[in-house]
Design an enzyme around this catalytic site. Sequence first.
Site, PDB file in Angstrom:
ATOM      1  N   ASP A 188     -33.142 -37.032   0.845  1.00  0.00           N
ATOM      2  CA  ASP A 188     -34.125 -36.925  -0.370  1.00  0.00           C
ATOM      3  C   ASP A 188     -33.685 -37.895  -1.403  1.00  0.00           C
ATOM      4  O   ASP A 188     -32.686 -38.612  -1.052  1.00  0.00           O
ATOM      5  CB  ASP A 188     -33.982 -35.556  -0.897  1.00  0.00           C
ATOM      6  CG  ASP A 188     -32.698 -34.923  -1.413  1.00  0.00           C
ATOM      7  OD1 ASP A 188     -31.607 -35.645  -1.344  1.00  0.00           O
ATOM      8  OD2 ASP A 188     -32.702 -34.245  -2.377  1.00  0.00           O
ATOM      9  N   CYS A 247     -17.272 -39.740 -10.612  1.00  0.00           N
ATOM     10  CA  CYS A 247     -16.592 -40.216  -9.591  1.00  0.00           C
ATOM     11  C   CYS A 247     -15.246 -39.593  -9.395  1.00  0.00           C
ATOM     12  O   CYS A 247     -14.761 -39.475  -8.341  1.00  0.00           O
ATOM     13  CB  CYS A 247     -16.537 -41.738  -9.471  1.00  0.00           C
ATOM     14  SG  CYS A 247     -18.166 -42.628  -9.786  1.00  0.00           S
ATOM     15  N   GLU A 306     -38.700 -26.739  -0.180  1.00  0.00           N
ATOM     16  CA  GLU A 306     -38.506 -28.218  -0.087  1.00  0.00           C
ATOM     17  C   GLU A 306     -39.683 -29.179  -0.566  1.00  0.00           C
ATOM     18  O   GLU A 306     -39.503 -30.095  -1.426  1.00  0.00           O
ATOM     19  CB  GLU A 306     -38.346 -28.519   1.564  1.00  0.00           C
ATOM     20  CG  GLU A 306     -37.097 -28.074   2.028  1.00  0.00           C
ATOM     21  CD  GLU A 306     -35.967 -28.684   1.218  1.00  0.00           C
ATOM     22  OE1 GLU A 306     -36.100 -29.936   0.717  1.00  0.00           O
ATOM     23  OE2 GLU A 306     -34.917 -28.261   1.100  1.00  0.00           O
ATOM     24  N   THR A 355     -39.162 -32.333  -8.458  1.00  0.00           N
ATOM     25  CA  THR A 355     -39.300 -31.473  -9.509  1.00  0.00           C
ATOM     26  C   THR A 355     -37.759 -31.032  -9.409  1.00  0.00           C
ATOM     27  O   THR A 355     -37.290 -30.907  -8.429  1.00  0.00           O
ATOM     28  CB  THR A 355     -40.007 -30.135  -9.148  1.00  0.00           C
ATOM     29  OG1 THR A 355     -41.414 -30.776  -8.941  1.00  0.00           O
ATOM     30  CG2 THR A 355     -40.222 -29.090 -10.256  1.00  0.00           C
ATOM     31  N   TYR A 413     -39.451 -36.722   5.111  1.00  0.00           N
ATOM     32  CA  TYR A 413     -38.478 -35.864   4.435  1.00  0.00           C
ATOM     33  C   TYR A 413     -38.880 -34.349   4.921  1.00  0.00           C
ATOM     34  O   TYR A 413     -37.771 -33.692   5.233  1.00  0.00           O
ATOM     35  CB  TYR A 413     -38.677 -36.103   3.019  1.00  0.00           C
ATOM     36  CG  TYR A 413     -37.944 -35.084   2.162  1.00  0.00           C
ATOM     37  CD1 TYR A 413     -36.503 -35.080   2.148  1.00  0.00           C
ATOM     38  CD2 TYR A 413     -38.377 -34.071   1.589  1.00  0.00           C
ATOM     39  CE1 TYR A 413     -35.571 -34.358   1.654  1.00  0.00           C
ATOM     40  CE2 TYR A 413     -37.796 -32.954   0.970  1.00  0.00           C
ATOM     41  CZ  TYR A 413     -36.413 -33.078   0.973  1.00  0.00           C
ATOM     42  OH  TYR A 413     -35.531 -32.239   0.382  1.00  0.00           O
TER      43      TYR A 413
HETATM   44  S1  SF4 Z   1     -17.686 -41.972  -5.596  1.00  0.00           S
HETATM   45 FE1  SF4 Z   1     -19.390 -42.095  -7.418  1.00  0.00          FE
HETATM   46  S2  SF4 Z   1     -20.602 -43.372  -6.934  1.00  0.00           S
HETATM   47 FE2  SF4 Z   1     -19.224 -42.849  -5.067  1.00  0.00          FE
HETATM   48  S3  SF4 Z   1     -20.444 -41.143  -3.962  1.00  0.00           S
HETATM   49 FE3  SF4 Z   1     -19.107 -40.365  -5.507  1.00  0.00          FE
HETATM   50  S4  SF4 Z   1     -19.904 -39.837  -7.394  1.00  0.00           S
HETATM   51 FE4  SF4 Z   1     -20.957 -41.118  -5.901  1.00  0.00          FE
END
Ligand code: SF4
Length: 373
Positions: A142, A202, A41, A47, A124
């Site tokens: 994180d 997405c 961690e 990094t 963290y």
């Molecule tokens: S939909 Fe897109 S912006 Fe929303 S959490 Fe998933 S990858 Fe991230």
Amino acid sequence: MPLTLKSASSFIRNLLAWYRIHKRDLPWRRTHDPYKIWVSEVMLQQTTVPAVVPHYKSWLDAFPDIGDLARAPERKVLKAWQGLGYYQRARNLHRAAKSIVQHWNGKIPGHASDLRKLPGFGPYTTAAVLSLAYGQPYPVIDANARRVMRRVLRLHGEANSGQDKTIQPVLEKIFPVRRGAEFNQALMELGALLCRSRNPRCALCPLQPHCLAFARGEQEVIPKPRFRSYRKITAVVGLIKKDGRYLIQKRPDRGLLAGLWEFPGGKVKPGETPRQALVRELREELGVGISEAPLLGRFSHSYTRFRVDLRAYACRLEGDPKFDSRACRWVRLAEIARYPMPSGSARIVSFLMGRRTEKNNLPGRELWAKLAS
Ligand code: SF4
């Protein structure tokens, strides 16, 4: 749909189902050993995973348990850290290991209040060790998890931890206590693999039905992109060889790249040429002039906040250098590798050992072989 307690169960279900299929097989995910998880961690802060994997393995070869780390000399610890940057992290690991051996019989404490007293244990690292090693119900935020949650909750603004106070209570409310460690890993992994800073994927994301940024088409502007301007520094070093040994010196114990070893030299000041800077630096540091100093090569390297154009010169001196033997040493090339060095200097060593072909080397290694013989 905004994330509510009602929708939380599908959020968690989708996330964990995705994680079980897509998680990467990383060495620190095969252990519950608090020491190994702690090391991973700390290495992973600032990094990337591909850069950490080989260092993690070689670190555990060098220091298999916390006692080995506590007993090691600082030079060995910094050397093992070489290439990861932010050396303060290595120093804190070392100091905390000593403290744990001294006060906790070598066992990493399992309470937040005890951990927070140890060097390097911020919110963290404390949450990560308590969750991932001890299975305690602490959300871990994180940079990857933060980015995911900022988009899911549609929190505008720049990429920093300033909005954790909004994210933390949401995560605490929905946190699946019995699968907390897996949930934390999954959120961080989703941020690393799908919800990336640029071009988030997405279409593949299991959290898409819950993501307000996606619903508004704002995923590319949350967090607000930062335009980083690098400071550019030109630095010069003199390669000085005597009886088969090179002169290297230790940087001060505080400040930039503290405690690392490098060849004599320094920054070029405004109004100076690099060669004038070399003459000045060697005069100041070693009390001696230069009779000959052809340029051997340029070894540029980017650090976090600046980029260095490092120029190395093969120096013949006008007399014997004078120096404090605690801060300067004559070292054979084969032994230099044992000294922790900033990345730019390590590249020069690599060049001298014939391991690396620098693109814009000037006369290069042949000239050095001639001059140094
Ligand atoms: S939909 Fe897109 S912006 Fe929303 S959490 Fe998933 S990858 Fe991230």
